[in-house]
Design an enzyme around this catalytic site. Structure first.
Site, short mmCIF file in Angstrom:
data_model
loop_
_atom_site.label_atom_id
_atom_site.label_comp_id
_atom_site.label_asym_id
_atom_site.label_seq_id
_atom_site.Cartn_x
_atom_site.Cartn_y
_atom_site.Cartn_z
N TYR A 231 10.57 29.87 -7.32
CA TYR A 231 9.22 29.37 -7.59
C TYR A 231 9.24 27.85 -7.55
O TYR A 231 10.10 27.21 -8.18
CB TYR A 231 8.77 29.84 -8.97
N ASP B 64 15.02 21.69 -5.65
CA ASP B 64 14.01 21.73 -6.71
C ASP B 64 14.76 21.78 -8.04
O ASP B 64 15.19 22.83 -8.49
CB ASP B 64 13.12 22.96 -6.53
N LYS C 139 9.93 18.62 -16.25
CA LYS C 139 10.37 19.15 -17.54
C LYS C 139 11.12 18.13 -18.39
O LYS C 139 10.50 17.31 -19.05
CB LYS C 139 11.18 20.43 -17.33
#
Length: 439
Positions: A147, A242, A270
């Protein structure tokens, strides 16, 4: 731990459903995959969550990764308070942005410049735009179950919340948008090579989570990441890591440092915001200078480099840079939890596979090792939901999805890990009693 008053949470959910689609602002929060209404959290501190009724849980979500030092970490709280007295948003160049960029570049191998954005989704979307703009090629390769945010090109065989809800793609995404998104199998280099062979001179980039976290924690097999590096170089394509999830969680230099593989572009999120919304695209000067205002590839953001988020991020990154022993401690905590959970299930007939990399860990109810998306699909999510419910009742809040990684924080003590193992023992005993066909 306190007993939950289901009525309070149900009432909150009823109110939420009237004013928010599905009663939530992100699908996995709905607990739909767990077959129940969500738990509403009032506050969080360290490795504890406190529910709307005051009930207390040990937290293994960590806001889905950012809270490496636990919730309400005092150094971040103090730094943010000071920044709030100066401004919450400026929208012009600030000294904080420069300090943040210099710090990040000093920590991560192979990067020279960064562009700040507001989320991991935005970072990944921009990284793809850069590769297409530079190469003139349109196709990209992603992996089953990985994702990279909810931008249109990525919603093909996506992981995370889409899998939890049983819908790995999305309505509303035009066919023309995803026709250039090719899908390979994680940990399968041959599937990647075949796509390059079938699409010669057409693939701009391969984007990958170096440790998959959105179909549960799936480590790369030996040679997988280095193999991707070789294949992309051979075909003059970009390799994008990623690291929104793995960046600064597995090592001070991220997965690139941990696995000794340099990507062309890296995306972060994050942890780098210390709990505030932020994202980053990073890479060599020769690639990053294609971005406006220097180059022809446009990207902009009114709140990019928000001083509050950047202040929190600087505080977290400095601590991680100055104290690399943090990662060894987190690794030991992860191993301790894995060993304890292995012992819980060892003498039962419930098939379990536990994957752990540093402070990322996942438990799968599966007969065989879980190394690919196909392996994840074989795991029994019905048993996971039953286990989730019982762990919640015993004071442990796991991610409400069998497709998500758990995250440990420095505030998870030996005592909390022991408490977690005891809760797992109770939960498994209850599964024996309630679900005889599981044994």
């Amino acid at each position: 731990m306190n007993v939950m008053d289901h009525n309070i949470h149900s009432k909150l959910f009823s109110r939420a459903e009237k004013v928010m689609p599905g009663g939530v602002n992100s699908p996995v929060r709905s607990f739909a995959g767990m077959g129940r209404t969500p738990v509403f959290i009032n506050r969080a501190e360290g490795s504890f969550l406190f529910g709307a009724d005051g009930e207390k849980y040990v937290d293994y979500i960590g806001s889905w990764g950012p809270m490496i030092f636990g919730h309400a970490w005092p150094p971040v709280a103090e730094a943010v308070k000071k920044q709030l007295e100066k401004s919450t948003s400026i929208g012009l160049a600030t000294d904080k942005e420069v300090e943040f960029a210099e710090l990040l570049v000093s920590m991560v191998p192979g990067i020279e410049k960064i562009r700040l954005v507001n989320s991991g989704t935005e970072a990944c979307m921009t990284a793809i735009r850069i590769t297409r703009g530079i190469t003139g090629k349109q196709k990209i390769i992603k992996f089953n179950g990985c994702y990279h945010g909810h931008a249109d090109p990525f919603l093909v065989n996506a992981g995370s919340g889409a899998l939890t809800l049983g819908n790995p793609s999305s309505s509303g995404v035009p066919h023309e948008t995803v026709k250039d998104t090719l899908v390979a199998d994680f940990n399968d280099l041959e599937s990647v090579s075949q796509l390059f062979e079938k699409n010669p001179e057409k693939i701009a980039a391969v984007i990958v989570e170096p440790v998959a976290g959105n179909m549960g924690c799936i480590p790369p097999e030996n040679g997988f990441l280095k193999g991707l590096r070789e294949i992309t170089k051979k075909h003059s394509a970009f390799l994008i890591f990623d690291e929104v999830m793995t960046g600064f969680r597995l090592a001070a230099g991220g997965a690139q440092q941990l696995y000794d593989v340099e990507a062309d572009l890296v995306t972060f999120g994050k942890i780098i915001g210390g709990g505030f919304p932020v994202g980053v695209i990073a890479g060599k000067t020769q690639w990053m200078d294609y971005l406006a205002p220097l180059g022809p590839i446009y990207q902009a953001g009114t709140l990019s480099g928000n001083p509050v988020a950047i202040t929190a991020g600087i505080t977290v990154l400095k601590e991680l840079k100055e104290n690399p022993a943090i990662y060894h401690s987190l690794e030991q905590k992860g191993k301790q939890l894995k060993t304890g959970l292995d012992e819980v299930f060892k003498n039962t007939e419930i098939p379990v596979q536990i994957n752990q990399v540093g402070s990322m860990i996942s438990l799968f109810f599966a007969e065989e090792k879980v190394e690919t998306f196909k392996d994840v699909q074989k795991a029994d999510m019905e048993i996971f939901a039953a286990f989730f419910h019982r762990m919640l009742e015993n004071g442990i809040h796991l991610p409400p999805s069998g497709y998500e990684s758990w995250f440990l924080a420095t505030t998870i003590t030996d005592e909390l890990i022991e408490f977690t193992i005891e809760a797992a023992i109770k939960s498994v005993k209850d599964l024996f009693i309630q679900k005889e066909h599981y044994v």
